[in-house]
Design a protein around this motif. Structure first.
Motif, mmCIF file in Angstrom:
data_model
loop_
_atom_site.group_PDB
_atom_site.id
_atom_site.type_symbol
_atom_site.label_atom_id
_atom_site.label_comp_id
_atom_site.label_asym_id
_atom_site.label_seq_id
_atom_site.Cartn_x
_atom_site.Cartn_y
_atom_site.Cartn_z
ATOM 1 N N LEU A 74 -34.705 33.405 -21.976
ATOM 2 C CA LEU A 74 -34.637 34.593 -21.121
ATOM 3 C C LEU A 74 -35.131 35.814 -21.895
ATOM 4 N N GLY A 75 -36.039 36.568 -21.257
ATOM 5 C CA GLY A 75 -36.616 37.744 -21.881
ATOM 6 C C GLY A 75 -37.899 37.456 -22.643
ATOM 7 N N GLU A 76 -38.310 36.194 -22.706
ATOM 8 C CA GLU A 76 -39.513 35.810 -23.453
ATOM 9 C C GLU A 76 -40.710 35.533 -22.554
ATOM 10 N N GLY A 77 -40.531 35.636 -21.256
ATOM 11 C CA GLY A 77 -41.607 35.252 -20.357
ATOM 12 C C GLY A 77 -41.954 36.320 -19.346
ATOM 13 N N LEU A 78 -42.388 35.861 -18.190
ATOM 14 C CA LEU A 78 -42.920 36.738 -17.148
ATOM 15 C C LEU A 78 -41.914 37.115 -16.055
ATOM 16 N N MET A 79 -40.736 36.516 -16.070
ATOM 17 C CA MET A 79 -39.738 36.850 -15.055
ATOM 18 C C MET A 79 -39.201 38.243 -15.334
ATOM 19 N N ASP A 80 -39.157 39.073 -14.303
ATOM 20 C CA ASP A 80 -38.658 40.442 -14.463
ATOM 21 C C ASP A 80 -37.129 40.428 -14.350
ATOM 22 N N LEU A 81 -36.503 39.882 -15.375
ATOM 23 C CA LEU A 81 -35.043 39.759 -15.370
ATOM 24 C C LEU A 81 -34.349 41.108 -15.408
ATOM 25 N N ASP A 82 -34.983 42.104 -15.996
ATOM 26 C CA ASP A 82 -34.399 43.439 -16.008
ATOM 27 C C ASP A 82 -34.200 43.917 -14.568
ATOM 28 N N TYR A 83 -35.219 43.768 -13.753
ATOM 29 C CA TYR A 83 -35.124 44.175 -12.348
ATOM 30 C C TYR A 83 -34.106 43.308 -11.592
ATOM 31 N N ILE A 84 -34.199 42.006 -11.760
ATOM 32 C CA ILE A 84 -33.336 41.082 -11.018
ATOM 33 C C ILE A 84 -31.869 41.302 -11.370
ATOM 34 N N VAL A 85 -31.551 41.316 -12.653
ATOM 35 C CA VAL A 85 -30.150 41.467 -13.083
ATOM 36 C C VAL A 85 -29.620 42.846 -12.696
ATOM 37 N N THR A 86 -30.438 43.872 -12.818
ATOM 38 C CA THR A 86 -30.008 45.220 -12.429
ATOM 39 C C THR A 86 -29.705 45.283 -10.938
ATOM 40 N N ARG A 87 -30.551 44.706 -10.105
ATOM 41 C CA ARG A 87 -30.305 44.683 -8.642
ATOM 42 C C ARG A 87 -29.026 43.924 -8.323
ATOM 43 N N VAL A 88 -28.831 42.795 -8.975
ATOM 44 C CA VAL A 88 -27.614 42.013 -8.747
ATOM 45 C C VAL A 88 -26.390 42.814 -9.178
ATOM 46 N N LYS A 89 -26.464 43.429 -10.343
ATOM 47 C CA LYS A 89 -25.357 44.246 -10.848
ATOM 48 C C LYS A 89 -24.996 45.369 -9.871
ATOM 49 N N GLU A 90 -26.017 45.996 -9.286
ATOM 50 C CA GLU A 90 -25.788 47.114 -8.357
ATOM 51 C C GLU A 90 -25.305 46.653 -6.984
ATOM 52 N N GLU A 91 -25.872 45.587 -6.462
ATOM 53 C CA GLU A 91 -25.647 45.196 -5.067
ATOM 54 C C GLU A 91 -24.610 44.103 -4.864
ATOM 55 N N ILE A 92 -24.531 43.153 -5.778
ATOM 56 C CA ILE A 92 -23.592 42.036 -5.637
ATOM 57 C C ILE A 92 -22.956 41.729 -6.997
ATOM 58 N N PRO A 93 -22.186 42.685 -7.520
ATOM 59 C CA PRO A 93 -21.650 42.549 -8.875
ATOM 60 C C PRO A 93 -20.711 41.358 -9.073
ATOM 61 N N HIS A 94 -20.199 40.803 -7.996
ATOM 62 C CA HIS A 94 -19.309 39.643 -8.097
ATOM 63 C C HIS A 94 -20.062 38.331 -8.306
ATOM 64 N N ALA A 95 -21.385 38.339 -8.157
ATOM 65 C CA ALA A 95 -22.171 37.111 -8.272
ATOM 66 C C ALA A 95 -22.154 36.590 -9.713
#
Length: 120
Positions: A74-95
């Motif tokens: 994680l963090g070594e490739g092309l997936m925009d995990l910063d965007y994905i994890v931030t959106r999850v943290k903001e919108e569905i923090p229980h996930a």
């Protein structure tokens, strides 16, 4: 399911109050559609369609170097995990954030990377 809207139709048809969703953005990607804008579209659409029905988010990362969608730490490739994890943290923090397909030798660095996003 091949797209979030198809999964939403299934959820609507069978939802009895006990059906929940696992989102895996990686599984919606292919050799033609894997850029960050497409990734953003997928996670945004899933959050919009499913909201609190999302219980799990599978986190994966990939490159297109050696083979299409080759899994890497994680963090070594092309997936925009910063965007994905931030959106999850903001919108569905229980996930639950579930590491899937992370090579064993990349687990520690992957944990540090995701924690750095969560702790912003």
């Amino acid at each position: 399911m091949y797209c979030p809207k198809a999964l939403h139709r299934l959820l609507t048809d069978i939802d009895n109050g006990h059906v929940f969703i696992t989102v895996d953005v990686y599984n919606y990607l292919n050799e033609e559609h894997y850029d960050k804008d497409y990734q953003h579209k997928i996670i945004d659409e899933c959050i919009e369609l499913f909201g609190d029905k999302i219980k799990n988010i599978h986190l994966k990362d990939f490159t297109m170097d050696e083979s299409p969608l080759l899994k890497v730490g994680l963090g070594e490739g092309l997936m925009d995990l910063d965007y994905i994890v931030t959106r999850v943290k903001e919108e569905i923090p229980h996930a639950n954030l579930i590491f899937e397909g992370v090579p064993k030798d990349k687990m520690e660095s992957s944990i540090k990377y995701i924690n750095s996003i969560l702790n912003k």
